[in-house]
Design a protein around this motif. Structure first.
Motif, PDB file in Angstrom:
ATOM      1  N   PHE A  55     -58.622  21.848 -32.642  1.00  0.00           N
ATOM      2  CA  PHE A  55     -59.448  22.037 -33.838  1.00  0.00           C
ATOM      3  C   PHE A  55     -59.103  23.372 -34.479  1.00  0.00           C
ATOM      4  CE2 PHE A  55     -63.284  23.678 -35.903  1.00  0.00           C
ATOM      5  CZ  PHE A  55     -63.597  22.631 -36.748  1.00  0.00           C
ATOM      6  N   GLU A  56     -58.994  24.360 -33.627  1.00  0.00           N
ATOM      7  CA  GLU A  56     -58.709  25.704 -34.090  1.00  0.00           C
ATOM      8  C   GLU A  56     -57.299  25.804 -34.688  1.00  0.00           C
ATOM      9  OE1 GLU A  56     -56.728  28.062 -32.268  1.00  0.00           O
ATOM     10  OE2 GLU A  56     -57.334  29.714 -33.562  1.00  0.00           O
ATOM     11  N   SER A  57     -56.315  25.166 -34.039  1.00  0.00           N
ATOM     12  CA  SER A  57     -54.952  25.176 -34.592  1.00  0.00           C
ATOM     13  C   SER A  57     -54.950  24.528 -35.964  1.00  0.00           C
ATOM     14  CB  SER A  57     -54.010  24.358 -33.702  1.00  0.00           C
ATOM     15  OG  SER A  57     -53.953  24.878 -32.434  1.00  0.00           O
ATOM     16  N   TYR A  58     -55.661  23.406 -36.051  1.00  0.00           N
ATOM     17  CA  TYR A  58     -55.664  22.603 -37.272  1.00  0.00           C
ATOM     18  C   TYR A  58     -56.221  23.419 -38.436  1.00  0.00           C
ATOM     19  CZ  TYR A  58     -56.384  18.228 -39.930  1.00  0.00           C
ATOM     20  OH  TYR A  58     -56.352  17.218 -40.855  1.00  0.00           O
ATOM     21  N   VAL A  59     -57.392  24.037 -38.244  1.00  0.00           N
ATOM     22  CA  VAL A  59     -57.978  24.793 -39.351  1.00  0.00           C
ATOM     23  C   VAL A  59     -57.228  26.116 -39.555  1.00  0.00           C
ATOM     24  CG1 VAL A  59     -60.234  23.747 -38.975  1.00  0.00           C
ATOM     25  CG2 VAL A  59     -59.764  25.960 -37.972  1.00  0.00           C
ATOM     26  N   GLY A  60     -56.676  26.682 -38.462  1.00  0.00           N
ATOM     27  CA  GLY A  60     -55.951  27.951 -38.583  1.00  0.00           C
ATOM     28  C   GLY A  60     -54.757  27.832 -39.512  1.00  0.00           C
TER      29      GLY A  60
END
Lengths: 690, 690
Positions: free
Chosen positions: B246-251
């Motif tokens: 999730f974090e990679s995606y939004v990052g």
């Protein structure tokens, strides 16, 4: 005071070191070799070690020859007609056109080879004499072993300082003298990698079949790999380490010479190339030599001293020499009317080395919590020991990194990047004695092996074991200096490279720099993978040979009188394995910076150097400390903790120790050289990539 | 075409993903839970997992609350009166003064927590249903497991794209939206570290006492740690991994938004902040969602399909979605009349992810030489297995590094550092389906555990094992995307940080940069040391509890009817251990960039970010691949090679596998988040350090 006088004094100090080396050699050789059994075993080790060195040097002669021709053609004769090379060729023109860089390179390679050869020749004679002296007591044994180590220490600093100073006076250009450093790096890399593979293939092979499978103790004469293991201590821990530190020693001085011109402005001194800044690093090294010689006189103790007393004796030598060297350095700075800041830079370098050494000791000695924690994990099997050792090793990089970072900050604040190189010179100024305390360890280790194989009385082995254990502690300090100085030297060489090539815009957000950082960061991993793989393969061949001998030679395992293993065959397998496997990693180290510089440009090359320093420092420290901690966790259990020998806990600790062997004695130390070698290659070939 | 339309379409795609997630959830829940024994065991797992998540979220709520207050005070209300913060506050002024960054942060943390919670709630229900469906055959089991994984995949991308797009439209400033990414990073870090410690403490504890000491098989209901081990798969491999991606995606999207202004010039487009460059990353993600949903329809196969047929089905889904997403991206670029170069950047990102995934598979699958070589070393004991695995892991960084470096080079050449962020967005555009193929593995793994504990017929276990093995292969691709996108995203965020703070002179030869590089390079080592140590300590507590139960509960080891272990106690030990141990590494990750920025300045902070990316990438890849290779080397031996199960070779391979557990499931993946979290912290707090 006329700074030029200092060059002459540096040469005098270098000659004094060589004289001291001869004196120590005599002090070793006057001792008796010992009984017939000691001599016959000792000569086997001697022959094996010399045979390896001969074959290694033969291969290296070819490699060095080829590289020298390339340097002569591309740099000295500028066959590609590179304008930047032409522009930089002022010194060469003054001297008349000639292959000066290539000659310096050959000289550096030769000097390193000779220093390694001399050190090892004495070590393979000192081992027998140490074992024999240990019959009388601990102090005589210490004297012989320490004298053997001192031959190596004094030879390395003598040859190193002599080479750099004479070449500087003769050529007068740091780019040409850099050839000397590159030659030393080349030999150091192959000696470390080849020697490291040799010693660990034999060690791992001997341990896995001997201790683990067949249940026979270390250094038992029945084990066909025992002689090879003892040979390995000499070719890896003596010759390999000597070449390694020779290279560090000259690398620091060369970086300081190369940066003196830039550094002048940083410390608010006169124009570029102030002769005082050129003389300072060489003079500090000279003062360090004198201090080291004086320091060796402190290393003595009573006839049957305790361990702590022995350690005190060695520390007295090291700290005494350090204090003297600092006093001398202060004198030189004052006499030359240089800013006192330069003295503080030298102090900073020494302190950083000490901090790293102390941290290394904390993480790897069983006197402290980390190693004892690893030993405690042995109760739940080998996996727990390995996980704990990896955790300790990974965490052990923090303090050394902080020390180096602080050192860089202070040195740079006080004297720019010249200060970084000067800090490295300061750190290694007393190398004569620190290397002596480091190199005596393998001699004592070998003496223990001889005592076992020649079936000498048990108190002999106890005494050599005490010396060996002590050596492990002092070696921690030595490793601190090796790693710390490698980082400072490599960084200074990188700065010199940037200066020589004139690449001035090296923005961190530039994709070329980022790509270089990535590639450089990857190389220590690739290099370690290759060296670990090499040890694995070579050890496997050794294991199969030992198993074959136990299977095919009747009575060998049982120890029937008159039945001996075919030790020569085992020695030969280690030799061939090591020589075959050292080529690929060595070739990568030399060609990678050239490839990246040529294909991705000089900016990427600068990034590559920095990237390799960052990951290389961490990986080398991690590997060295994890390996050291596993080794000593095993020793702690052998002292009787957690059940002692012949328990499952001990077997679990032996697994950790075996994994640590290639970590601490092959891959880890080789990385130090990799960083400096690549920086040297960049410094010499850099102008071609513009 | 009006670029603003694309924002609306992105929101529509995000809502579609959430709808699809609801559909997949229904598809899972309509299946029967199974027999009473399956249900009772399944509910134990479910309770344990939910209890952990509840306690974890309680701790995180406090931490997140404190950080939100700090952000509000220092950034949103600029309590220190920092001039650069005032200067940057244009967007906040337009909106009226308010704690916008802090609110975005809270929202990001909340969104990540919800996505993890939903994914795990379904996973702990899907496991029972998969086991029960496996009675009928392989295909029904695959459908249930894959639908469970798809819920996670679709929830993550739906919530992520919705959050970023809505916040962008509401706040219109990347610095404010960065708060959302920071919130997601915070949860991701703790979820990965806490979940990773939990799962590996239980796994290592269960293996060491169960398989190694007591000789009872994996997942045996007699082992008190079995339930905890199954809970661990859910909290670590499902909730932890979901938060991570999730974090990679939004990052990636946030970095692209932040760099769109800078990127405009690089690709020769109009002025800063061209709305088309802002819409592009969000639209590409939206197209990727549609493509992922379509791709899931390809994942189906015959009633009793073979392994290769199953793999083909999963690959068809992934590649089909990739092809569709590329076609869609091309359409968007053309419609927006953007240079075609931007399309090639997206292609490059996807190719880099595939190359890393394929390389990971090569190094960790027993279909290929490296893992088989490790297995072959088992003949000479655990030390040889470990040395071989370390060598393979170290060498495995080369290809991924080259792929990432090539990707950076191409993206930067075509579209500047905006291109680097866009490549990360492209790589993760089809995350909906890649995460589904990744997250179904732990569901199948858990189903196997249930089959064992509920004493279901052996063919059920064979089928779930086949699904699990397949999951290991597809997980390799998932890891490639996770690591590759982490590096690209972290680099892009670093560039955004440099832009936002306005530090423009970042010379590689500047001592501040070098110091930062060193400190940053050290952090992944420290972080790994802490997480490895945490697993070691938590596993030790678990081992002692399991031993105690075997000792104190009569008949447990022998499997007497009606005697059950105290599984709840073991679950509690893992929970407490993981929560206690996750705090220190998490706190370091958040505070390190602030400390370095405040004490050593913004230049050192830039160096620190780059240094952490360089060593972090290598260390994460090394650990993940060494761990994966050990795991599969063990599985290869279990297939009957080198003697098969219950041999010394197998025991040696189990040691390697146990060491690899914290490598590949705790320390390695946590590093990915560390890099991005520190870059997020720098981006948000950076202006304070000027």
């Amino acid at each position: 005071m006329d700074a030029n006088v200092l060059f002459i004094l540096a040469i005098a100090a270098a000659l004094l070191a060589l004289l001291a080396a001869a004196g120590f050699a005599r002090a070793v050789l006057v001792h008796p070799e010992g009984s017939a059994l000691v001599r016959s075993t000792g000569h086997l080790i001697q022959q094996g070690a010399m045979a390896f060195l001969r074959r290694e040097y033969t291969i290296l002669a070819v490699f060095v020859g080829v590289v020298a021709v390339v340097i002569a053609l591309l740099i000295d004769y500028n066959l590609l007609g590179n304008p930047r090379v032409t522009e930089l060729a002022s010194a060469a023109e003054r001297l008349g056109r000639g292959p000066w860089t290539a000659l310096a390179y050959l000289l550096g390679a030769f000097a390193s080879g000779v220093a390694g050869l001399i050190g090892m020749s004495i070590a393979v004679r000192g081992n027998m004499r140490t074992a024999t002296a240990a019959i009388e007591g601990l102090d005589p044994a210490l004297r012989v072993a320490f004298a053997s180590g001192s031959v190596m220490g004094m030879t390395v600093v003598g040859v190193g300082l002599l080479g750099v100073t004479v070449l500087w006076l003769a050529l007068g250009d740091a780019s040409l003298v850099a050839g000397f450093g590159f030659g030393a790096s080349t030999i150091a890399l192959f000696a470390r990698v080849g020697g490291g593979i040799y010693t660990k293939a034999a060690d791992v092979g001997a341990d896995l079949v001997g201790k683990v499978e067949s249940g026979i103790p270390e250094d038992d004469p029945r084990n066909p790999a025992t002689i090879a293991d003892n040979v390995g201590d000499n070719v890896g821990d003596v010759a390999g380490m000597g070449a390694d530190l020779f290279e560090s020693y000259v690398g620091g001085m060369i970086a300081a010479l190369a940066l003196a011109a830039v550094g002048a402005a940083a410390v608010g001194l006169g124009g570029a190339g102030d002769v005082r800044l050129l003389a300072l690093p060489l003079a500090v090294s000279g003062v360090g030599i004198v201090a080291s010689i004086v320091g060796t006189f402190f290393v003595r103790t009573g006839p049957e001293a305790s361990m702590s007393r022995l350690l005190w004796a060695l520390r007295a030598g090291i700290f005494g020499a350090g204090a003297l060297a600092l006093a001398g350095a202060l004198g030189i700075v004052v006499l030359l009317e240089l800013p006192l800041a330069l003295f503080w830079v030298i102090v900073a370098g020494m302190v950083v080395g000490q901090v790293i050494g102390t941290a290394t000791e904390y993480f790897t000695s069983y006197e402290y919590r980390p190693t004892r924690w690893i030993a405690a994990q042995a109760a739940t099997g080998p996996a727990s020991v390995v996980i704990a050792g990896l955790a300790v090793g990974l965490g052990s990089v923090v303090v050394p990194l902080l020390a180096v970072v602080a050192g860089i900050g202070i040195a740079n604040e006080l004297a720019g990047l010249y200060g970084v190189a000067l800090a490295a010179v300061g750190m290694l100024s007393t190398l004569g004695i620190t290397l002596a305390t480091d190199a005596y360890g393998p001699v004592a280790d070998n003496a223990g092996g001889l005592a076992e194989q020649a079936r000498m009385p048990p108190e002999v082995r106890h005494r050599t074991d005490a010396l060996d254990a002590l050596g492990n502690t002092t070696a921690a300090t030595g490793k601190g200096f090796a790693i710390g100085s490698a980082v400072l030297t490599a960084l200074a060489l990188m700065a010199a490279y940037a200066h020589v090539t004139g690449v001035s815009d090296l923005q961190l957000t530039d994709a070329r720099i980022l790509i270089g950082l990535g590639l450089g960061g990857m190389l220590p991993f690739l290099f370690s993978a290759l060296t670990m793989h090499a040890v694995g393969s070579a050890a496997r061949e050794m294991i199969e040979e030992v198993r074959r001998q136990f299977r095919e030679i009747p009575g060998l395992r049982e120890g029937v009188e008159g039945v001996a293993p075919d030790a020569a065959r085992a020695v030969d397998i280690s030799t061939q394995g090591a020589l075959r496997q050292m080529v690929a990693p060595g070739a990568i180290a030399v060609t990678a910076p050239i490839l990246i510089g040529a294909l991705a440009g000089p900016e990427a090359l600068a990034g590559m150097l920095v990237g390799s320093i960052v990951t290389g420092f961490m990986l080398a420290t991690f590997m060295a400390n994890a390996g050291g901690a596993w080794d000593n966790a095993k020793k702690y259990i052998e002292l009787g903790h957690f059940g002692g020998k012949r328990t499952d806990a001990h077997a679990a600790a032996v697994v950790g120790d075996t994994i640590g062997d290639p970590f601490k004695d092959t891959s880890g130390p080789s990385i130090n050289i990799l960083l400096k070698l690549m920086a040297m290659v960049a410094l010499i070939f850099g102008p071609l990539f513009l």
